[in-house]
Design an enzyme around this catalytic site. Structure first.
Site, short mmCIF file in Angstrom:
data_model
loop_
_atom_site.label_atom_id
_atom_site.label_comp_id
_atom_site.label_asym_id
_atom_site.label_seq_id
_atom_site.Cartn_x
_atom_site.Cartn_y
_atom_site.Cartn_z
N GLY A 1 186.30 -52.80 52.61
CA GLY A 1 186.02 -54.24 52.65
C GLY A 1 187.14 -55.01 51.97
O GLY A 1 188.28 -54.56 51.89
N GLY A 2 186.78 -56.18 51.46
CA GLY A 2 187.77 -57.02 50.79
C GLY A 2 188.36 -56.34 49.58
O GLY A 2 189.40 -56.76 49.07
N GLY B 1 225.12 -56.84 62.45
CA GLY B 1 224.31 -57.59 61.50
C GLY B 1 223.84 -56.72 60.36
O GLY B 1 223.66 -57.19 59.22
N ALA B 2 223.66 -55.43 60.64
CA ALA B 2 223.19 -54.53 59.60
C ALA B 2 224.23 -54.40 58.48
O ALA B 2 223.88 -54.17 57.32
CB ALA B 2 222.85 -53.17 60.19
C1 HXC Z 1 175.75 -51.13 45.06
C2 HXC Z 1 176.37 -49.03 45.70
C3 HXC Z 1 177.37 -49.57 46.54
C4 HXC Z 1 177.51 -50.98 46.57
C5 HXC Z 1 177.45 -47.44 46.71
N1 HXC Z 1 176.45 -47.71 45.85
N2 HXC Z 1 178.02 -48.57 47.15
N3 HXC Z 1 175.56 -49.80 44.97
N4 HXC Z 1 176.68 -51.71 45.81
N5 HXC Z 1 178.44 -51.56 47.30
C6 HXC Z 1 175.61 -46.75 45.15
C7 HXC Z 1 174.65 -46.04 46.06
O1 HXC Z 1 173.48 -46.80 46.19
C8 HXC Z 1 174.41 -44.76 45.28
O2 HXC Z 1 173.52 -45.04 44.22
C9 HXC Z 1 175.75 -44.48 44.66
O3 HXC Z 1 176.46 -45.72 44.64
C10 HXC Z 1 176.57 -43.49 45.43
O4 HXC Z 1 176.59 -43.89 46.80
P1 HXC Z 1 176.35 -42.86 47.99
O5 HXC Z 1 176.20 -43.65 49.21
O6 HXC Z 1 175.29 -41.90 47.61
O7 HXC Z 1 177.74 -42.08 47.97
P2 HXC Z 1 178.60 -41.55 49.18
O8 HXC Z 1 177.73 -40.80 50.13
O9 HXC Z 1 179.74 -40.82 48.57
O10 HXC Z 1 179.14 -42.83 49.94
C11 HXC Z 1 180.02 -43.73 49.32
C12 HXC Z 1 180.20 -45.02 50.14
C13 HXC Z 1 178.81 -45.61 50.48
C14 HXC Z 1 180.95 -44.67 51.43
C15 HXC Z 1 181.05 -45.96 49.33
O11 HXC Z 1 178.07 -45.69 49.27
C16 HXC Z 1 178.90 -46.97 51.08
O12 HXC Z 1 179.18 -47.09 52.26
N6 HXC Z 1 178.64 -47.98 50.26
C17 HXC Z 1 178.61 -49.35 50.75
C18 HXC Z 1 179.99 -49.81 51.06
C19 HXC Z 1 180.02 -51.27 51.41
O13 HXC Z 1 179.65 -51.66 52.50
N7 HXC Z 1 180.40 -52.10 50.43
C20 HXC Z 1 180.48 -53.49 50.60
C21 HXC Z 1 181.82 -53.74 51.31
S1 HXC Z 1 182.10 -55.44 51.53
P3 HXC Z 1 172.58 -43.93 43.58
O14 HXC Z 1 171.70 -44.67 42.65
O15 HXC Z 1 171.85 -43.29 44.72
O16 HXC Z 1 173.49 -42.97 42.90
C22 HXC Z 1 182.96 -55.82 50.21
C23 HXC Z 1 183.29 -57.23 50.18
C24 HXC Z 1 184.34 -57.51 49.18
O17 HXC Z 1 183.31 -55.06 49.40
C25 HXC Z 1 184.89 -58.84 49.49
C26 HXC Z 1 186.00 -59.21 48.62
C27 HXC Z 1 186.68 -60.38 49.18
#
Ligand code: HXC
Length: 508
Positions: free
Chosen positions: A169-170, A404-405
């Site tokens: 993501g971001g 040019g290089a």
């Molecule tokens: C809160 C999160 C989290 C998140 C993971 N966790 N991502 N909690 N916010 N964004 C937590 C899970 O609930 C879990 O908690 C623990 O972290 C581990 O995650 P798992 O999924 O079990 O691990 P894994 O299988 O290794 O997968 C990792 C992952 C997946 C690929 C990162 O967790 C995932 O897809 N997370 C969401 C990613 C996402 O969409 N993020 C937002 C992106 S948008 P527990 O309690 O079970 O241990 C963004 C916008 C930013 O970032 C903008 C800036 C401009």
């Protein structure tokens, strides 16, 4: 009193436990270290001073009020690497997946602000699920606070990002605005939208690794600088890399004593350039023979390998090296090479690191794809970067410097301070055959051969340029290290400023 001390230790232990033994074991099972284990390897022993270890998130929705973990998913503070101060943050995937909450962001911002105040680099160890989903816009605001600081710190303190887990993501945009990105193979990835979204939108099927793994970003996209085998290698290489960098834009380059004589003669260089103009050779050989102890830290070795960029030391002080690589695409400048080298030159200039340029370039790469993808604007990036750079610039033309290089590669006309050529240098508008085929279009093949020989004899040498003062001296290849060392010591007190402006408008 004793009770208070016990309570302090209890709180510290709670913070150090992160997300608990189960999640730590899961982290280890993926071949990854925890946030604190990483800092132990990155920093000098016992040098880490942690800050904000009791900070907790302030969210209440989705049951968050009951799940607070001290530290809130990021370990922050300062330490030293080889005795020099550095500020660090290390995201803890065992706590809410290292996701970024408002408070988590505030912790990162605090150490960035301190680093700016005192003039010390920041190293971020990224391992995070992105924005803390339960916090919504508060988390997005947190990211933007970090982004703003990345931008203000750019060119003031070096910023290094290690990607040691997911970065989606971001969240990728903070690392993207730092100076250098190192990734861990098969363990880290960076993308704006993951494989599932890609499938939905474009119907392309791709794995995480293919889309944004370490190999993808250090070969195809050029987003990252190095792909390292595992966490330990990434952290140890970062220590080595850090030793080349200044603390900030006023500190000057670091000095590491060297026993390598500055006047070391390298007879092997006299035969480095092959007799045939079309035969390649490895420019790394020249770099290794010029650098102190042959030590060269190359960046982006697998991306745009037709140009080489990296740091070395001459007489103990850091220099930036930019070199055409005749082994790849004959050393032509293309879009990727121009972008890669331009960014490197700008880093060196921002941090007062002298630039040594080795030139063997037959020109810009011709082709429809290059033109349609903007070689004009992208090639101009490198031209612009060299032209605006005010640091000491020493250039050595080993063989071709065509068209040019020739101008682009730190020529005299772009305020090159010392421009040398080897006797094998060929400085011309283009290669002899191409030139003759244009001037003598329609002549017989025999006449073309004849005229090509004539053209070569007249222009395939460094003396025409030297007679105009565009080359300061034609040097023996074996004396290249001595000449560069001498030049750099002369240029230590160089003073050159560009006209006042708010900022320039480099062709982005
Ligand atoms: C809160 C999160 C989290 C998140 C993971 N966790 N991502 N909690 N916010 N964004 C937590 C899970 O609930 C879990 O908690 C623990 O972290 C581990 O995650 P798992 O999924 O079990 O691990 P894994 O299988 O290794 O997968 C990792 C992952 C997946 C690929 C990162 O967790 C995932 O897809 N997370 C969401 C990613 C996402 O969409 N993020 C937002 C992106 S948008 P527990 O309690 O079970 O241990 C963004 C916008 C930013 O970032 C903008 C800036 C401009």
């Amino acid at each position: 009193m004793l009770e208070a001390l016990v309570e302090l230790e209890r709180r510290r232990d709670a913070a150090r436990a992160g997300g608990g033994p189960k999640r730590v074991a899961a982290q280890h099972a993926k071949g990854r270290l925890t946030a604190r284990e990483r800092l132990d390897i990155l920093l000098d022993p016992d040098s880490f001073e942690e800050l904000d270890m009791y900070v907790e998130h302030n969210a209440t929705e989705f049951g968050m009020a009951e799940t607070r973990i001290p530290g809130d998913g990021v370990v922050t503070g300062s330490g030293t690497i080889s005795g020099r101060l550095v500020f660090v943050f290390s995201q803890d995937f065992t706590v809410f997946g290292g996701s970024l909450s408002e408070r988590h962001a505030q912790k990162i911002c605090k150490i960035m602000d301190m680093a700016m105040k005192v003039g010390a680099p920041v190293i971020g160890l990224n391992d995070s699920g992105g924005a803390r989903i339960q916090e919504g816009v508060a988390s997005l605001g947190g990211y933007a606070e970090v982004f703003q600081r990345n931008v203000l710190a750019s060119g003031v303190i070096p910023q290094i990002s290690l990607i040691m887990g997911p970065c989606a993501g971001g969240a990728v945009y903070s690392p993207a605005m730092t100076d250098f990105i190192f990734m861990v193979k098969d363990s880290s990835y960076m993308f704006v939208t993951g494989p599932d979204v890609v499938k939905t939108v474009t119907n392309e099927v791709v794995t995480q690794e293919e889309l944004g793994g370490a190999i993808t970003h250090t070969t195809r996209s050029g987003v990252a600088d190095l792909a390292l085998e595992d966490d330990v290698e990434a952290l140890l290489r970062t220590r080595v890399f850090f030793d080349f960098l200044p603390c900030d834009n006023r500190a000057g380059v670091p000095f590491r004593p060297s026993a390598d004589p500055a006047d070391r003669i390298e007879p092997g260089l006299d035969t480095l350039v092959p007799a045939s103009a079309t035969q390649p050779y490895d420019m790394h050989e020249l770099i290794a023979k010029v650098a102190d102890e042959g030590d060269f830290f190359e960046l982006q070795p697998a991306h745009a390998a037709n140009i080489i960029t990296g740091f070395a030391r001459i007489e103990g002080s850091t220099v930036g090296i930019v070199a055409n690589q005749p082994l790849v695409l004959a050393g032509c400048l293309d879009i990727a090479a121009s972008k890669k080298a331009a960014r490197f030159v700008r880093f060196c200039d921002a941090f007062s690191i002298p630039i040594v340029t080795f030139v063997d370039v037959p020109g810009f790469l011709p082709g429809v794809a290059q033109e349609h993808n903007g070689i004009i604007k992208n090639g101009a990036k490198l031209l612009f970067a060299y032209a605006e750079a005010t640091v000491p610039k020493i250039t050595v033309i080993t063989r071709k410097a065509y068209g040019g290089a020739y101008d682009v590669m730190a020529s005299k006309h772009l305020r090159g301070d010392l421009n040398y050529a080897w006797p094998t240098g060929e400085i011309a508008v283009m290669g002899a055959k191409g030139a003759v085929e244009i001037i003598f279009r329609g002549k017989s093949p025999a006449e073309i051969v004849e005229k090509t020989k004539e053209y070569e004899a007249r222009f395939a040498n460094p003396f025409v340029a030297a007679s105009m003062g565009f080359i300061d001296e034609v040097i023996m290849p074996n004396s290249t290290r001595r000449r560069i060392a001498l030049g750099l010591s002369k240029l230590k007190t160089k003073k050159l400023e560009n006209p006042w402006k708010k900022h320039d408008n480099i062709p982005l």
